[in-house]
Design an enzyme around this catalytic site. Structure first.
Site, PDB file in Angstrom:
ATOM      1  N   GLY A  18      11.314   0.234  20.019  1.00  0.00           N
ATOM      2  CA  GLY A  18      12.742  -0.212  19.707  1.00  0.00           C
ATOM      3  C   GLY A  18      13.579   0.478  20.604  1.00  0.00           C
ATOM      4  N   TYR A 149      20.286   9.065   4.624  1.00  0.00           N
ATOM      5  CA  TYR A 149      20.198   8.459   6.171  1.00  0.00           C
ATOM      6  C   TYR A 149      21.583   8.793   6.640  1.00  0.00           C
ATOM      7  CZ  TYR A 149      19.939   5.427  10.176  1.00  0.00           C
ATOM      8  OH  TYR A 149      19.836   4.842  11.472  1.00  0.00           O
TER       9      TYR A 149
END
Ligand SMILES: NC(=O)c1ccc[n+]([C@@H]2O[C@H](COP(=O)([O-])OP(=O)(O)OC[C@H]3O[C@@H](n4cnc5c(N)ncnc54)[C@H](O)[C@@H]3O)[C@@H](O)[C@H]2O)c1
Length: 247
Positions: A18, A149
């Site tokens: 990523g 998150y």
């Protein structure tokens, strides 16, 4: 022509895949001496195979003892790129205490450890640069189902400003990057977890006013700017890179 990060010693976390991987490669291509770290040895091996001049090191960014040992092995560190992160899906009702602790441990305590053990070297060098990966889902925007998150990613913005304020006289900069949705392996996994992954993909893309996801390379290009001396006057700032999500 000299490269933008010639001879800079850079530590990258979450470099196996990523954004972290794309950034480690971009730093390397700009002439940096990169140490790519990740908890996943396999993905690091493939990175090293493709780019033998990128050093790789298995490192759990939540393991204090290992980070301390790792920091002792470094002669110099000019830039630290903190990319470790985990997305928990759901509201506060879906978030047990263990989910809360896990997300805060991986998303923010990891950065606390990495900075705590590496910043003394930067202070000695009288120069340093730290870049933390936050998210648009943070204090910048409240997004549905990103409760813990978003909370932990907001904490990264506070941490970034605090470090920038405390060490400005030591010639150490600290900035954050806040991406919108980026096409990475973990995003593909998140989509697969939905009942209707095709619709889920469409919904993620629809959140982005530009009508597309970002690429890891686009985030890496911003990271190169922040890592380079071109951004020497920039500190304590969270840089959104989000296809218009935060307009
Ligand atoms: N992908 C997105 O849409 C997006 C959007 C905004 C912010 N971000 C943030 O960008 C960062 C990278 O996200 P991504 O989607 O490119 O990554 P990813 O989820 O695809 O990969 C994460 C990497 O982190 C590693 N990792 C996990 N726990 C670790 C630990 N304890 N120690 C060391 N390495 C560990 C994994 O092995 C993996 O290689 C994260 O902080 C994420 O929250 C991503």
């Amino acid at each position: 022509m000299s490269k933008r990060l010639e001879n800079k010693n850079i530590v990258v976390t979450a470099a196996g895949q990523g954004i972290g991987r794309a950034t480690a490669i971009a730093f390397h291509k700009e002439g940096a001496k990169v140490i790519a770290t990740d908890i996943n040895e396999k993905t690091l091996e493939t990175l090293n195979k493709e780019y033998p001049n990128i050093k790789v090191k298995k490192l759990d960014s939540t393991n204090k003892e290992d980070i301390e040992k790792f920091s002792e092995s470094l002669e110099r560190v000019d830039i630290l790129f903190n990319a470790v992160g985990f997305v928990h899906h759901g509201t506060i009702l879906d978030c047990d205490e263990k989910d809360w602790d896990f997300s805060f441990n991986v998303n923010i305590k990891s950065m606390y450890f990495m900075i705590k053990f590496l910043i003394p070297k930067m202070i000695k060098q009288k120069k340093g640069n730290i870049i933390n990966v936050s998210s648009i889902a943070s204090s910048l925007r409240g997004l549905p189902n990103r409760f813990v998150y978003g909370s932990s990613k907001a904490a990264i913005i506070g941490l970034t400003k605090s470090i920038a304020a405390d060490f400005i006289k030591d010639n150490i900069r600290c900035n954050a990057i806040a991406p919108g949705t980026v096409h990475t392996p973990s995003w593909e996994d998140r989509v697969k977890a939905f009942k209707d992954p095709v619709q889920a993909k469409k919904d993620f893309i629809a959140r982005q006013p530009m009508g597309r996801l970002g690429t890891p390379k686009e985030i890496a290009d911003l990271a190169v700017y922040l890592a380079s001396d071109e951004s020497d006057f920039v500190t304590g700032v969270t840089h959104a890179i989000d296809g218009g999500m935060s307009i």
